[in-house]
Design a protein around this motif. Sequence first.
Motif, PDB file in Angstrom:
ATOM      1  N   GLY A  91      32.453  24.274  21.038  1.00  0.00           N
ATOM      2  CA  GLY A  91      31.808  23.224  20.175  1.00  0.00           C
ATOM      3  C   GLY A  91      30.191  23.284  20.059  1.00  0.00           C
ATOM      4  O   GLY A  91      29.738  23.097  19.068  1.00  0.00           O
ATOM      5  N   ALA A  92      29.729  23.537  21.255  1.00  0.00           N
ATOM      6  CA  ALA A  92      28.128  23.596  21.492  1.00  0.00           C
ATOM      7  C   ALA A  92      27.758  24.744  20.628  1.00  0.00           C
ATOM      8  O   ALA A  92      26.576  24.624  20.010  1.00  0.00           O
ATOM      9  N   MET A  93      28.268  25.894  20.559  1.00  0.00           N
ATOM     10  CA  MET A  93      27.903  26.717  19.695  1.00  0.00           C
ATOM     11  C   MET A  93      28.140  26.732  18.130  1.00  0.00           C
ATOM     12  O   MET A  93      27.484  27.232  17.441  1.00  0.00           O
ATOM     13  N   HIS A  94      29.165  26.023  17.990  1.00  0.00           N
ATOM     14  CA  HIS A  94      29.460  25.573  16.552  1.00  0.00           C
ATOM     15  C   HIS A  94      28.641  24.572  16.192  1.00  0.00           C
ATOM     16  O   HIS A  94      28.004  24.643  15.144  1.00  0.00           O
ATOM     17  N   ALA A  95      27.891  23.830  17.114  1.00  0.00           N
ATOM     18  CA  ALA A  95      26.644  22.766  16.787  1.00  0.00           C
ATOM     19  C   ALA A  95      25.485  23.598  16.354  1.00  0.00           C
ATOM     20  O   ALA A  95      24.728  23.211  15.505  1.00  0.00           O
ATOM     21  N   VAL A  96      25.308  24.888  17.035  1.00  0.00           N
ATOM     22  CA  VAL A  96      24.193  25.533  16.962  1.00  0.00           C
ATOM     23  C   VAL A  96      24.294  26.154  15.513  1.00  0.00           C
ATOM     24  O   VAL A  96      23.144  25.993  14.936  1.00  0.00           O
ATOM     25  N   SER A 121      28.136  24.021  12.040  1.00  0.00           N
ATOM     26  CA  SER A 121      29.829  23.612  11.716  1.00  0.00           C
ATOM     27  C   SER A 121      30.271  22.374  12.314  1.00  0.00           C
ATOM     28  O   SER A 121      31.431  22.155  12.077  1.00  0.00           O
ATOM     29  N   MET A 122      29.535  21.993  13.288  1.00  0.00           N
ATOM     30  CA  MET A 122      30.128  20.515  14.287  1.00  0.00           C
ATOM     31  C   MET A 122      28.755  19.823  14.295  1.00  0.00           C
ATOM     32  O   MET A 122      27.800  20.145  14.661  1.00  0.00           O
ATOM     33  N   PRO A 123      29.000  18.421  14.088  1.00  0.00           N
ATOM     34  CA  PRO A 123      28.092  17.437  14.138  1.00  0.00           C
ATOM     35  C   PRO A 123      27.930  17.359  15.605  1.00  0.00           C
ATOM     36  O   PRO A 123      28.691  17.336  16.492  1.00  0.00           O
ATOM     37  N   VAL A 124      26.543  17.278  16.150  1.00  0.00           N
ATOM     38  CA  VAL A 124      26.198  17.013  17.254  1.00  0.00           C
ATOM     39  C   VAL A 124      26.897  15.748  17.975  1.00  0.00           C
ATOM     40  O   VAL A 124      27.285  15.927  19.227  1.00  0.00           O
ATOM     41  N   GLU A 125      27.011  14.737  17.248  1.00  0.00           N
ATOM     42  CA  GLU A 125      27.657  13.489  17.721  1.00  0.00           C
ATOM     43  C   GLU A 125      28.914  13.814  18.134  1.00  0.00           C
ATOM     44  O   GLU A 125      29.454  13.173  19.228  1.00  0.00           O
ATOM     45  N   GLU A 126      29.877  14.659  17.355  1.00  0.00           N
ATOM     46  CA  GLU A 126      30.996  14.848  17.835  1.00  0.00           C
ATOM     47  C   GLU A 126      31.134  15.937  19.012  1.00  0.00           C
ATOM     48  O   GLU A 126      31.852  15.445  19.858  1.00  0.00           O
ATOM     49  N   LEU A 127      30.093  16.745  19.325  1.00  0.00           N
ATOM     50  CA  LEU A 127      30.258  17.468  20.529  1.00  0.00           C
ATOM     51  C   LEU A 127      29.790  16.598  21.814  1.00  0.00           C
ATOM     52  O   LEU A 127      30.261  16.829  22.811  1.00  0.00           O
ATOM     53  N   ILE A 128      28.718  15.571  21.573  1.00  0.00           N
ATOM     54  CA  ILE A 128      28.423  14.712  22.432  1.00  0.00           C
ATOM     55  C   ILE A 128      29.636  13.988  22.950  1.00  0.00           C
ATOM     56  O   ILE A 128      29.937  13.684  24.101  1.00  0.00           O
ATOM     57  N   GLY A 129      30.641  13.378  21.966  1.00  0.00           N
ATOM     58  CA  GLY A 129      31.825  12.595  22.301  1.00  0.00           C
ATOM     59  C   GLY A 129      32.639  13.620  23.064  1.00  0.00           C
ATOM     60  O   GLY A 129      33.310  13.183  24.106  1.00  0.00           O
ATOM     61  N   MET A 130      33.012  14.753  22.826  1.00  0.00           N
ATOM     62  CA  MET A 130      33.880  15.533  23.517  1.00  0.00           C
ATOM     63  C   MET A 130      33.304  15.865  24.989  1.00  0.00           C
ATOM     64  O   MET A 130      34.310  15.858  25.868  1.00  0.00           O
ATOM     65  N   SER A 131      32.025  15.996  25.033  1.00  0.00           N
ATOM     66  CA  SER A 131      31.547  16.198  26.266  1.00  0.00           C
ATOM     67  C   SER A 131      31.734  15.072  27.294  1.00  0.00           C
ATOM     68  O   SER A 131      31.948  15.168  28.565  1.00  0.00           O
ATOM     69  N   ARG A 132      31.685  14.060  26.817  1.00  0.00           N
ATOM     70  CA  ARG A 132      31.998  12.854  27.709  1.00  0.00           C
ATOM     71  C   ARG A 132      33.435  12.724  28.068  1.00  0.00           C
ATOM     72  O   ARG A 132      33.714  11.674  29.023  1.00  0.00           O
ATOM     73  N   GLN A 133      34.313  13.352  27.283  1.00  0.00           N
ATOM     74  CA  GLN A 133      35.814  13.148  27.688  1.00  0.00           C
ATOM     75  C   GLN A 133      36.654  14.401  28.382  1.00  0.00           C
ATOM     76  O   GLN A 133      37.733  14.297  28.792  1.00  0.00           O
ATOM     77  N   VAL A 186      27.101  34.193  21.881  1.00  0.00           N
ATOM     78  CA  VAL A 186      26.958  34.776  20.595  1.00  0.00           C
ATOM     79  C   VAL A 186      28.308  34.852  20.261  1.00  0.00           C
ATOM     80  O   VAL A 186      28.495  34.657  18.876  1.00  0.00           O
ATOM     81  N   VAL A 187      29.475  35.095  20.935  1.00  0.00           N
ATOM     82  CA  VAL A 187      30.788  35.073  20.325  1.00  0.00           C
ATOM     83  C   VAL A 187      31.142  33.814  19.884  1.00  0.00           C
ATOM     84  O   VAL A 187      31.762  33.695  18.681  1.00  0.00           O
ATOM     85  N   PHE A 188      30.858  32.693  20.494  1.00  0.00           N
ATOM     86  CA  PHE A 188      31.197  31.332  20.072  1.00  0.00           C
ATOM     87  C   PHE A 188      30.382  30.918  18.527  1.00  0.00           C
ATOM     88  O   PHE A 188      30.774  30.463  17.901  1.00  0.00           O
ATOM     89  N   ALA A 189      29.148  31.314  18.755  1.00  0.00           N
ATOM     90  CA  ALA A 189      28.422  31.408  17.438  1.00  0.00           C
ATOM     91  C   ALA A 189      28.894  31.965  16.431  1.00  0.00           C
ATOM     92  O   ALA A 189      28.827  31.297  15.091  1.00  0.00           O
ATOM     93  N   ILE A 190      29.227  33.131  16.471  1.00  0.00           N
ATOM     94  CA  ILE A 190      29.838  33.862  15.367  1.00  0.00           C
ATOM     95  C   ILE A 190      31.058  33.182  14.824  1.00  0.00           C
ATOM     96  O   ILE A 190      31.353  33.186  13.758  1.00  0.00           O
ATOM     97  N   ASP A 191      31.805  32.769  15.799  1.00  0.00           N
ATOM     98  CA  ASP A 191      32.947  31.938  15.343  1.00  0.00           C
ATOM     99  C   ASP A 191      32.418  30.563  14.426  1.00  0.00           C
ATOM    100  O   ASP A 191      33.262  30.422  13.551  1.00  0.00           O
ATOM    101  N   GLY A 192      31.567  30.113  15.196  1.00  0.00           N
ATOM    102  CA  GLY A 192      31.018  28.881  14.604  1.00  0.00           C
ATOM    103  C   GLY A 192      30.713  28.916  13.048  1.00  0.00           C
ATOM    104  O   GLY A 192      30.587  27.978  12.232  1.00  0.00           O
ATOM    105  N   ALA A 193      30.153  30.119  12.611  1.00  0.00           N
ATOM    106  CA  ALA A 193      29.499  30.595  11.494  1.00  0.00           C
ATOM    107  C   ALA A 193      30.642  31.123  10.567  1.00  0.00           C
ATOM    108  O   ALA A 193      30.396  31.500   9.607  1.00  0.00           O
TER     109      ALA A 193
END
Length: 565
Positions: free
Chosen positions: A167-172, A175-187, A450-457
Amino acid sequence: MTRPLRSNFPRGSYLWAVRNAQWQALGLDEADCEKPKIAVVNSSSELASCFSHLDTVSVQLKAAIRAAGAIPFEIRTAAPSDFITGAGARGAYMLGARDLITNDIEVAVEGAQLDGMICLTSCDKTVPGQLMAAARLNIPTLMVPCGYQASGEFRGKHVDIEDVFVGAMHAVTGSMPVEELIGMSRQAIRSPGVCSGLGTANSMHMVCEALGMALPGSTPVAANSDKMMADVRAAGARIVQMVLDDLKPRDILTHGAFLNAVRVILSVGGSLNTVKHMQAVAVEGRTGVDVYALFERLGGSTPVLSGVRPIGEQTIEAFEAAGGCRALMKQLEPLLMTDVLTATGSTVAANLADAVVHDPEVIRPIDRPVAPLPAIILLRGNLAPESGLIKTGIVERKQRRYTGPAICFWTTDDAIAGIKDGRIRPGCVVVMRGAGVCGGPAMGGGASRVVFAIDGAGLGDKVAILTDGHLSGLVCKGLVVAEVSPEAAMGGPLALVEDGDAITIDLDTRRLDLEVSPEVMAQRQARWQKPTQRAHGGWLQIYRENVRPLSQGAVLVDAGEAPGA
């Protein structure tokens, strides 16, 4: 006592007197000082959840050792976590920390001439670092896996550290809202322990058991569970008997043991990082085993029997409930070397005699595998004269042969910029180089990002990726060839690739080739100059100047006669 102990010296001698003076001050009487002395290797740290429970575990382990008639001495080592220690020097401390752990242990255990050691295994680099020390020192040693963490839920869906990483690289890439990433990271992490998927840590815990260096049935296990604590107490008693019997790692770490461990990893599509880590253990133990060749030879004949995240949808909890590594080895038994010795003092066959597979849907029999083709493939070719590794997963690929034009990057930042500005396009082969043991140094985790960023794109199934770096054990996305060797920073063929060159990846012939004539390659080689590397002092400089290639496990020394040999 059945044999003399190396930790004991003549009564009244200099070493006897000064050691007794030190140990009397610790509350040990003279009789205690004559008992077997066991190093409890505890890579504890408050920096990461992977290690945060080990001090509690150590208390129970030491009590079990004392009850068995020996004296425990707790020692500490470095405790690297990719998600924490990977922040400095662009991740360069990670693989080098593995070898630092090995040398930490040598200094403490060999310097004190202790009789045996028991290692609390946890995160990715501590497990191989401890195994390498066991192989090097060759004193009775037992590995104690300390469990995986509990995952959580976010918005009604399962979430773990792999989801946060992706999710972090999708946020970069937006393709993912930063707030969603923050919520995931807390759980994502709800208890101590290692990453909950079958990444490098859990894969290496299973390697310990498959090699015979951990008690059968001890992997994987939920951290701090009653099962784990029972295994800890059993290990405390067992290590004392191993010392009395003089059962050493090199009695266990035979060719057959490595074959069994390779079969186990292939049968679950475990972490690619196990390949270099097992090779390092083999080198430190002077075994002569070529682990890369074992993966190459056994890949086609080892069925995938369980699809645990990230290669499948099964959870590590379901895998443990089905019987874990012991049940997996029971299913694999016809393909294993069952006459090899283990830390129990018995053979693999004896250890598996009463093993039970509790759920044959989670851990399948050989004649009903999860996948018909191997989940890990070793490639060779003019781009990978030594090796390249690809984790294909368990979904059968329609496209088994891929050819595309290269687009080359030397840094993670440049590659991610190439995603954002549209230079990385469908059909190309992304070449991510300069990320190997010397070029990184120490194989920082940039390739995974890089792999995850490419996936996020949205390009994950539209491009191929080659890198001389390593991938997180949680990575199983797209057509990605990792650890291409020799690495670019040392003049390997990957360094000679230019933008637009055609590259072919063929999974059926297991080839990785640059479609450029030998004459052109020779011209490029003749004018190649070693790239200027980022300046590093201290430990990273020592590592870069002394590390051996991946074919030798990226160890620091040339496997000369080890102190405990």
